[in-house]
Design a protein around this motif. Structure first.
Motif, PDB file in Angstrom:
ATOM      1  N   THR A  44       2.966   6.211  -6.924  1.00 44.75           N
ATOM      2  CA  THR A  44       2.730   7.577  -6.465  1.00 44.75           C
ATOM      3  C   THR A  44       3.396   8.516  -7.451  1.00 44.75           C
ATOM      4  OG1 THR A  44       2.738   6.885  -4.143  1.00 44.75           O
ATOM      5  CG2 THR A  44       3.062   9.242  -4.585  1.00 44.75           C
ATOM      6  N   SER A  84       6.986  -1.321   7.100  1.00 43.84           N
ATOM      7  CA  SER A  84       7.031  -0.138   6.245  1.00 43.84           C
ATOM      8  C   SER A  84       8.363  -0.030   5.524  1.00 43.84           C
ATOM      9  CB  SER A  84       6.787   1.118   7.080  1.00 43.84           C
ATOM     10  OG  SER A  84       7.845   1.310   8.011  1.00 43.84           O
ATOM     11  N   THR A 124       0.844  -1.187   0.000  1.00 41.30           N
ATOM     12  CA  THR A 124       0.000   0.000   0.000  1.00 41.30           C
ATOM     13  C   THR A 124       0.882   1.242   0.000  1.00 41.30           C
ATOM     14  OG1 THR A 124      -1.715  -1.166   1.245  1.00 41.30           O
ATOM     15  CG2 THR A 124      -1.839   1.235   1.189  1.00 41.30           C
ATOM     16  N   GLN A 125       0.685   2.082  -0.982  1.00 38.47           N
ATOM     17  CA  GLN A 125       1.432   3.337  -1.068  1.00 38.47           C
ATOM     18  C   GLN A 125       0.518   4.504  -0.774  1.00 38.47           C
ATOM     19  OE1 GLN A 125       3.787   2.043  -5.031  1.00 38.47           O
ATOM     20  NE2 GLN A 125       4.025   4.192  -4.487  1.00 38.47           N
ATOM     21  N   MET A 126       1.118   5.593  -0.313  1.00 38.06           N
ATOM     22  CA  MET A 126       0.322   6.792  -0.093  1.00 38.06           C
ATOM     23  C   MET A 126      -0.240   7.256  -1.426  1.00 38.06           C
ATOM     24  SD  MET A 126       3.243   9.683   0.537  1.00 38.06           S
ATOM     25  CE  MET A 126       2.145  11.083   0.554  1.00 38.06           C
ATOM     26  N   GLU A 127      -1.442   7.796  -1.353  1.00 43.73           N
ATOM     27  CA  GLU A 127      -2.073   8.231  -2.583  1.00 43.73           C
ATOM     28  C   GLU A 127      -1.420   9.503  -3.080  1.00 43.73           C
ATOM     29  OE1 GLU A 127      -6.533   6.548  -1.587  1.00 43.73           O
ATOM     30  OE2 GLU A 127      -6.261   8.378  -2.754  1.00 43.73           O
ATOM     31  N   ILE A 141       7.452   9.440   0.686  1.00 42.96           N
ATOM     32  CA  ILE A 141       6.369   8.650   0.089  1.00 42.96           C
ATOM     33  C   ILE A 141       6.228   7.400   0.955  1.00 42.96           C
ATOM     34  CG2 ILE A 141       5.497   7.406  -1.911  1.00 42.96           C
ATOM     35  CD1 ILE A 141       7.162   9.195  -3.699  1.00 42.96           C
ATOM     36  N   ASN A 142       5.072   7.251   1.553  1.00 45.57           N
ATOM     37  CA  ASN A 142       4.849   6.128   2.470  1.00 45.57           C
ATOM     38  C   ASN A 142       4.543   4.833   1.720  1.00 45.57           C
ATOM     39  OD1 ASN A 142       5.227   7.757   4.678  1.00 45.57           O
ATOM     40  ND2 ASN A 142       3.048   8.158   4.982  1.00 45.57           N
ATOM     41  N   CYS A 143       5.070   3.753   2.261  1.00 46.88           N
ATOM     42  CA  CYS A 143       4.810   2.414   1.719  1.00 46.88           C
ATOM     43  C   CYS A 143       4.719   1.455   2.894  1.00 46.88           C
ATOM     44  CB  CYS A 143       5.930   1.994   0.777  1.00 46.88           C
ATOM     45  SG  CYS A 143       5.845   0.257   0.259  1.00 46.88           S
ATOM     46  N   HIS A 173       9.326   3.378   3.784  1.00 49.80           N
ATOM     47  CA  HIS A 173       9.028   4.725   3.295  1.00 49.80           C
ATOM     48  C   HIS A 173      10.220   5.308   2.542  1.00 49.80           C
ATOM     49  CE1 HIS A 173       5.613   4.212   5.774  1.00 49.80           C
ATOM     50  NE2 HIS A 173       6.159   4.605   6.922  1.00 49.80           N
TER      51      HIS A 173
END
Lengths: 112, 115
Positions: A106, A72, A5-8, A21-23, A74
């Motif tokens: 992203t 995570s 799941t990545q940040m939108e 960028i979060n992952c 990130h």
């Protein structure tokens, strides 16, 4: 099953801004984690990777640390450039059959 | 040489045509992959070849037919495609299919349009 799941996005930053960028991932074992980058009109390029917990991958000023406790990986860069504008994909490879699981990507746009 | 090459760069074909996409690598990699990528989406795995043998077929329709003539070459034969098959087709290779630390090297892709 495994998932990433990545940040939108999209993410828009000014040049020299700090990037995160979060992952986060879900996996039943101990996968290797990757960040790939895709510039417009091109294929994916490996940006960095980490193969075990607490490993830090780094390349071209980008860094990401494999955090098993928070599942995570990130992506960070201290000072982005216009040339960093691209789509960034987080991915994991877990099975021994060569299959990778990708996040949705992203899109980063850096303005001068 | 860390390059994966793909030809053609662009392809427009009708629904009754037969065409082929080609991919080549000279890194000594023993795993090769075909992916399909729609706009603003991640790549979707189609096929994996491991030591020149098909090891993964992700339930891809038979109008897509992969072929691995040798360890450096990978083809994707296309026949009777549908407009929804229009996409960027990416080829990739990795050192080996097993060993989860092996990153994949991607080619630039073939932009396919089915009319």
């Amino acid at each position: 099953g495994d998932s990433v799941t990545q940040m939108e996005g999209p993410v828009t930053l000014s040049e020299e801004a700090f990037l995160t960028i979060n992952c986060t991932y879900t996996a039943t074992g101990y996968p290797s984690l990757f960040w790939y980058v895709q510039y417009p009109g091109e294929g994916l390029q490996l940006l960095l990777k980490a193969t075990k917990a607490d490993d830090k991958g780094s390349n071209k000023g980008f860094e990401a640390t494999y955090r098993k406790e928070t599942t995570s990986f990130h992506l960070e860069k201290g000072s982005v450039q216009v040339s960093d504008s691209a789509v960034y994909f987080c991915a994991l490879t877990y099975t021994n059959a060569g299959k990778s699981t990708f996040g949705d990507g992203t899109t980063l746009t850096v303005k001068p | 040489d860390t390059e994966v090459t793909q030809t053609p760069k662009h392809l427009v074909m009708g629904m009754t045509n037969k065409k082929s996409l080609k991919c080549e690598q000279h890194m000594g990699h023993r795993a090769m992959y075909w992916y399909k990528q729609k706009a603003k989406k991640p790549p979707e795995l189609m096929f994996v070849y491991s030591y020149e043998k098909l090891s993964i077929n992700e339930s891809v329709p038979s109008r897509f037919s992969p072929e691995c003539p040798n360890s450096s070459l990978l083809n994707l034969h296309l026949h009777a495609l549908q407009p929804e098959d229009s996409a960027l087709y990416l080829c990739a290779s990795s050192q080996a299919p097993t060993g989860s630390s092996y990153e994949q090297y991607f080619g630039p892709g073939t932009r396919l349009t089915v009319t």
